[in-house]
Design an enzyme around this catalytic site. Structure first.
Site, PDB file in Angstrom:
ATOM      1  N   ARG A   1      43.245  32.440  45.302  1.00 17.20           N
ATOM      2  CA  ARG A   1      43.481  32.528  44.092  1.00 17.20           C
ATOM      3  C   ARG A   1      44.544  31.449  43.803  1.00 17.20           C
ATOM      4  O   ARG A   1      45.790  31.872  44.258  1.00 17.20           O
ATOM      5  CB  ARG A   1      44.007  33.936  43.792  1.00 17.20           C
ATOM      6  CG  ARG A   1      44.806  34.446  42.485  1.00 17.20           C
ATOM      7  CD  ARG A   1      44.879  35.658  42.202  1.00 17.20           C
ATOM      8  NE  ARG A   1      43.802  36.385  41.731  1.00 17.20           N
ATOM      9  CZ  ARG A   1      43.796  37.432  40.896  1.00 17.20           C
ATOM     10  NH1 ARG A   1      44.904  38.272  40.495  1.00 17.20           N
ATOM     11  NH2 ARG A   1      42.681  37.876  40.769  1.00 17.20           N
TER      12      ARG A   1
ATOM     13  N   CYS B   1      39.199  43.639  32.161  1.00 12.58           N
ATOM     14  CA  CYS B   1      39.274  43.183  33.608  1.00 12.58           C
ATOM     15  C   CYS B   1      40.410  43.727  34.312  1.00 12.58           C
ATOM     16  O   CYS B   1      40.485  43.853  35.515  1.00 12.58           O
ATOM     17  CB  CYS B   1      39.203  41.666  33.745  1.00 12.58           C
ATOM     18  SG  CYS B   1      40.655  40.927  32.843  1.00 12.58           S
TER      19      CYS B   1
ATOM     20  N   ARG C   1      34.066  45.512  41.515  1.00 10.70           N
ATOM     21  CA  ARG C   1      34.814  44.309  42.218  1.00 10.70           C
ATOM     22  C   ARG C   1      34.307  44.291  43.795  1.00 10.70           C
ATOM     23  O   ARG C   1      33.738  43.364  44.421  1.00 10.70           O
ATOM     24  CB  ARG C   1      36.108  44.158  42.132  1.00 10.70           C
ATOM     25  CG  ARG C   1      36.638  43.989  40.683  1.00 10.70           C
ATOM     26  CD  ARG C   1      36.131  42.691  40.099  1.00 10.70           C
ATOM     27  NE  ARG C   1      36.823  41.586  40.818  1.00 10.70           N
ATOM     28  CZ  ARG C   1      37.795  41.202  40.544  1.00 10.70           C
ATOM     29  NH1 ARG C   1      38.809  41.639  39.907  1.00 10.70           N
ATOM     30  NH2 ARG C   1      38.264  40.015  41.385  1.00 10.70           N
TER      31      ARG C   1
HETATM   32  N1   CP Z   1      41.164  41.943  37.396  1.00  4.48           N
HETATM   33  C1   CP Z   1      41.757  41.233  38.398  1.00  4.48           C
HETATM   34  O1   CP Z   1      41.571  40.322  39.130  1.00  4.48           O
HETATM   35  O2   CP Z   1      42.696  42.160  38.878  1.00  4.48           O
HETATM   36  P1   CP Z   1      43.907  41.777  39.962  1.00  4.48           P
HETATM   37  O3   CP Z   1      44.699  40.426  39.242  1.00  4.48           O
HETATM   38  O4   CP Z   1      44.730  42.940  40.131  1.00  4.48           O
HETATM   39  O5   CP Z   1      43.271  41.096  41.272  1.00  4.48           O
HETATM   40  N1  NVA Z   2      43.263  36.101  32.556  1.00  2.00           N
HETATM   41  C1  NVA Z   2      44.108  36.837  33.445  1.00  2.00           C
HETATM   42  C2  NVA Z   2      43.380  37.692  34.249  1.00  2.00           C
HETATM   43  C3  NVA Z   2      44.121  38.577  35.080  1.00  2.00           C
HETATM   44  C4  NVA Z   2      42.994  39.318  36.324  1.00  2.00           C
HETATM   45  C5  NVA Z   2      44.845  35.828  34.031  1.00  2.00           C
HETATM   46  O1  NVA Z   2      44.533  34.780  34.450  1.00  2.00           O
HETATM   47  O2  NVA Z   2      46.186  36.459  34.529  1.00  2.00           O
END
Ligand code: CP
Ligand code: NVA
Length: 302
Positions: free
Chosen positions: A105, A261, A289
């Protein structure tokens, strides 16, 4: 034999068949949770390398890797040398010699692409500024469960139309051939470059009611994505009319699904009333998920 893909870096890179294979395996993973006959990650160690916060993605991957027989380590980018400037390609070349797969991430999409290519191990995009593929695959699974099929679904995304989640939705629409609309203020429209590379019709409008008319799914996401915190005040002001609320939902199809989400900011992109009324769908997305990502893990594992 499980269908396979090398990495899961974006929806953009998946074929229609790969999307459908993931959804089909995700349904099996859900049905057979707790009694999987194969353990595709047995004796493997996977790393989660995260430069941004996470609840759902982190927990679902940590549980998912373990349920498939593997072991997992969480590496906050700040705690490893990556956070002090060690290049991603060097990090990748080290980890590629030690672990069996990586779930990343981060900010730049190029970083997950580089990690995959320099590490040589299966790499999964757990959210970048450009895409959030695992989220949308779980969402597609949820729609399939709720409606029985994805056939002919009309999805309306409301809010920051240029964010990672919106982009993954547009790619998913192209891959599966469904209708996608984006309601966003001019400044938050998907960029021209993005729409050119997508090369698929998207109804992009500033008119929320027009975008929501007859939609089967009203989907929203935070107005302030991770990394955009400095723009918070501006975004709250500029996106305030792009809220999923009762009035907007009245424009959609009578049995429309409201999806998010998460995390959700009540009173901002969604009202508390709508959030609570549609909690069964929204938390089903969150649960999926786990199942969708187990399908992905099983397909990329070597
Ligand atoms: N929707 C989602 O990706 O949640 P998190 O940021 O908590 O992982
Ligand atoms: N668009 C949001 C999604 C979070 C799961 C972000 O990037 O923070």
């Amino acid at each position: 034999m499980l269908p396979s893909v090398k990495n899961l870096l974006s929806i953009e890179e998946l074929s229609q068949k790969e999307v459908l294979d993931i959804l089909s395996l995700a349904a099996t993973m859900k049905k057979e949770r707790g009694r999987h006959s194969v353990q595709p990650l047995k004796s493997q160690v996977w790393a989660l390398i995260f430069s941004k916060s996470s609840t759902r993605t982190r927990v679902s991957f940590e549980v998912g890797v373990r349920e498939l027989g593997g072991d997992v380590m969480f590496l906050s980018a700040n705690d490893i040398q990556l956070g002090r400037g060690e290049p991603i390609r060097d990090t990748a070349r080290v980890l590629g010699r030690m672990i069996h797969g990586a779930i990343i991430r981060t900010f730049a999409q190029q970083d997950v692409v580089d990690f995959a290519s320099f590490s040589g191990i299966p790499t999964i995009n757990a959210l970048t500024d450009q895409e959030h593929p695992c989220q949308i695959l779980a969402d597609l699974q949820t729609i399939e469960e709720k409606r029985g099929s994805l056939e002919g679904v009309k999805v309306c995304f409301v809010g920051d139309g240029d964010c990672n989640v919106a982009r993954s939705w547009m790619w998913a629409a192209k891959k599966l051939g469904f209708e996608i609309r984006v309601a966003a203020p001019e400044k938050y429209r998907p960029s021209k470059d993005f729409l050119d590379s997508l090369a698929y019709p998207v109804q992009v409008t500033e008119d929320c009611d027009a975008a929501a008319a007859g939609a089967d799914v009203l989907y929203t996401d935070v107005w302030i994505s991770m990394g955009k915190e400095e723009e918070s005040a501006l975004r709250l002001a500029e996106l305030k009319d792009y809220q999923v609320n009762e009035k907007l939902l009245a424009q959609a199809a009578p049995d429309a699904l409201v999806m998010h989400c998460l995390p959700a900011y009540r009173g901002k992109e969604i009202t508390d009333e709508i959030m609570e009324a549609h909690a069964p769908t929204i938390f089903q997305q969150a649960e999926n998920r786990l199942h969708a990502q187990k399908a992905i893990l099983a397909m990329v594992a070597r």
